[in-house]
Write a protein that holds these residues in place. Structure first.
Motif, PDB file in Angstrom:
ATOM      1  N   PRO A  24       4.285  -3.192  -9.996  1.00 57.89           N
ATOM      2  CA  PRO A  24       3.676  -2.034  -9.332  1.00 57.89           C
ATOM      3  C   PRO A  24       4.576  -0.807  -9.417  1.00 57.89           C
ATOM      4  O   PRO A  24       5.799  -0.917  -9.311  1.00 57.89           O
ATOM      5  CB  PRO A  24       3.523  -2.476  -7.874  1.00 57.89           C
ATOM      6  CG  PRO A  24       3.766  -3.939  -7.851  1.00 57.89           C
ATOM      7  CD  PRO A  24       4.529  -4.294  -9.079  1.00 57.89           C
ATOM      8  N   SER A  25       3.944   0.343  -9.574  1.00 58.98           N
ATOM      9  CA  SER A  25       4.687   1.599  -9.610  1.00 58.98           C
ATOM     10  C   SER A  25       5.086   1.996  -8.188  1.00 58.98           C
ATOM     11  O   SER A  25       4.597   1.439  -7.197  1.00 58.98           O
ATOM     12  CB  SER A  25       3.830   2.706 -10.218  1.00 58.98           C
ATOM     13  OG  SER A  25       2.764   3.027  -9.341  1.00 58.98           O
ATOM     14  N   LYS A  26       5.951   2.987  -8.088  1.00 59.47           N
ATOM     15  CA  LYS A  26       6.396   3.472  -6.784  1.00 59.47           C
ATOM     16  C   LYS A  26       5.206   3.946  -5.956  1.00 59.47           C
ATOM     17  O   LYS A  26       5.099   3.635  -4.769  1.00 59.47           O
ATOM     18  CB  LYS A  26       7.408   4.600  -6.975  1.00 59.47           C
ATOM     19  CG  LYS A  26       7.965   5.141  -5.690  1.00 59.47           C
ATOM     20  CD  LYS A  26       8.988   6.254  -5.945  1.00 59.47           C
ATOM     21  CE  LYS A  26       9.471   6.835  -4.621  1.00 59.47           C
ATOM     22  NZ  LYS A  26      10.398   7.945  -4.824  1.00 59.47           N
ATOM     23  N   ILE A  27       4.290   4.684  -6.573  1.00 56.88           N
ATOM     24  CA  ILE A  27       3.136   5.211  -5.837  1.00 56.88           C
ATOM     25  C   ILE A  27       2.209   4.071  -5.409  1.00 56.88           C
ATOM     26  O   ILE A  27       1.630   4.116  -4.320  1.00 56.88           O
ATOM     27  CB  ILE A  27       2.389   6.310  -6.633  1.00 56.88           C
ATOM     28  CG1 ILE A  27       1.390   7.054  -5.748  1.00 56.88           C
ATOM     29  CG2 ILE A  27       1.665   5.750  -7.831  1.00 56.88           C
ATOM     30  CD1 ILE A  27       2.030   8.000  -4.782  1.00 56.88           C
ATOM     31  N   GLN A  28       2.060   3.045  -6.228  1.00 59.55           N
ATOM     32  CA  GLN A  28       1.239   1.901  -5.836  1.00 59.55           C
ATOM     33  C   GLN A  28       1.826   1.212  -4.607  1.00 59.55           C
ATOM     34  O   GLN A  28       1.093   0.808  -3.703  1.00 59.55           O
ATOM     35  CB  GLN A  28       1.122   0.890  -6.974  1.00 59.55           C
ATOM     36  CG  GLN A  28       0.184   1.324  -8.068  1.00 59.55           C
ATOM     37  CD  GLN A  28       0.167   0.335  -9.208  1.00 59.55           C
ATOM     38  OE1 GLN A  28       1.205  -0.067  -9.715  1.00 59.55           O
ATOM     39  NE2 GLN A  28      -1.022  -0.064  -9.603  1.00 59.55           N
ATOM     40  N   LEU A  29       3.136   1.059  -4.571  1.00 57.49           N
ATOM     41  CA  LEU A  29       3.785   0.430  -3.421  1.00 57.49           C
ATOM     42  C   LEU A  29       3.621   1.282  -2.166  1.00 57.49           C
ATOM     43  O   LEU A  29       3.366   0.750  -1.082  1.00 57.49           O
ATOM     44  CB  LEU A  29       5.260   0.177  -3.719  1.00 57.49           C
ATOM     45  CG  LEU A  29       5.531  -0.856  -4.809  1.00 57.49           C
ATOM     46  CD1 LEU A  29       7.015  -0.898  -5.144  1.00 57.49           C
ATOM     47  CD2 LEU A  29       5.036  -2.233  -4.390  1.00 57.49           C
ATOM     48  N   GLU A  30       3.749   2.603  -2.306  1.00 59.47           N
ATOM     49  CA  GLU A  30       3.560   3.502  -1.161  1.00 59.47           C
ATOM     50  C   GLU A  30       2.128   3.421  -0.630  1.00 59.47           C
ATOM     51  O   GLU A  30       1.907   3.316   0.572  1.00 59.47           O
ATOM     52  CB  GLU A  30       3.890   4.939  -1.558  1.00 59.47           C
ATOM     53  CG  GLU A  30       5.362   5.190  -1.788  1.00 59.47           C
ATOM     54  CD  GLU A  30       5.654   6.571  -2.362  1.00 59.47           C
ATOM     55  OE1 GLU A  30       4.725   7.405  -2.493  1.00 59.47           O
ATOM     56  OE2 GLU A  30       6.826   6.814  -2.702  1.00 59.47           O
ATOM     57  N   HIS A  31       1.158   3.457  -1.535  1.00 59.78           N
ATOM     58  CA  HIS A  31      -0.239   3.398  -1.122  1.00 59.78           C
ATOM     59  C   HIS A  31      -0.577   2.043  -0.517  1.00 59.78           C
ATOM     60  O   HIS A  31      -1.347   1.980   0.447  1.00 59.78           O
ATOM     61  CB  HIS A  31      -1.165   3.702  -2.297  1.00 59.78           C
ATOM     62  CG  HIS A  31      -1.227   5.149  -2.656  1.00 59.78           C
ATOM     63  ND1 HIS A  31      -2.130   5.644  -3.565  1.00 59.78           N
ATOM     64  CD2 HIS A  31      -0.503   6.217  -2.238  1.00 59.78           C
ATOM     65  CE1 HIS A  31      -1.958   6.952  -3.690  1.00 59.78           C
ATOM     66  NE2 HIS A  31      -0.970   7.309  -2.888  1.00 59.78           N
ATOM     67  N   SER A  32      -0.027   0.971  -1.053  1.00 55.85           N
ATOM     68  CA  SER A  32      -0.329  -0.344  -0.500  1.00 55.85           C
ATOM     69  C   SER A  32       0.208  -0.481   0.918  1.00 55.85           C
ATOM     70  O   SER A  32      -0.424  -1.117   1.766  1.00 55.85           O
ATOM     71  CB  SER A  32       0.209  -1.465  -1.390  1.00 55.85           C
ATOM     72  OG  SER A  32       1.617  -1.491  -1.403  1.00 55.85           O
ATOM     73  N   LYS A  33       1.348   0.149   1.196  1.00 57.81           N
ATOM     74  CA  LYS A  33       1.888   0.133   2.554  1.00 57.81           C
ATOM     75  C   LYS A  33       0.953   0.878   3.494  1.00 57.81           C
ATOM     76  O   LYS A  33       0.668   0.417   4.610  1.00 57.81           O
ATOM     77  CB  LYS A  33       3.280   0.746   2.588  1.00 57.81           C
ATOM     78  CG  LYS A  33       3.935   0.653   3.934  1.00 57.81           C
ATOM     79  CD  LYS A  33       5.362   1.136   3.911  1.00 57.81           C
ATOM     80  CE  LYS A  33       5.958   0.972   5.303  1.00 57.81           C
ATOM     81  NZ  LYS A  33       7.376   1.188   5.327  1.00 57.81           N
ATOM     82  N   GLU A  34       0.423   2.028   3.045  1.00 51.44           N
ATOM     83  CA  GLU A  34      -0.530   2.790   3.852  1.00 51.44           C
ATOM     84  C   GLU A  34      -1.796   1.970   4.106  1.00 51.44           C
ATOM     85  O   GLU A  34      -2.322   1.973   5.222  1.00 51.44           O
ATOM     86  CB  GLU A  34      -0.893   4.098   3.153  1.00 51.44           C
ATOM     87  CG  GLU A  34       0.239   5.101   3.086  1.00 51.44           C
ATOM     88  CD  GLU A  34      -0.095   6.320   2.230  1.00 51.44           C
ATOM     89  OE1 GLU A  34      -1.300   6.567   1.963  1.00 51.44           O
ATOM     90  OE2 GLU A  34       0.847   7.021   1.828  1.00 51.44           O
TER      91      GLU A  34
END
Length: 56
Positions: A24-34
């Motif tokens: 997963p990319s950095k943005i995918q990890l951020e969005h998944s946390k949200e």
């Protein structure tokens, strides 16, 4: 055997067995946390997390 070769070899084996393997990319990890914080409820239109794939 170096680390990159081992990772590539493991990825190829899993893909050969029908698994989807991705980092997963950095943005995918951020969005998944949200998504996790809001209980996976909401509008997925602008979401990059692919949590649907990550949960499986």
């Amino acid at each position: 055997m170096n680390q990159n070769f081992k990772i590539k070899e493991a990825k190829e084996l899993l893909e050969k067995e029908g698994y989807i393997v991705f980092k997963p990319s950095k943005i995918q990890l951020e969005h998944s946390k949200e998504c996790e914080e809001c209980g996976f409820e909401g509008d997925c239109f602008d979401c990059a997390c692919s949590i649907c794939l990550m949960q499986q």
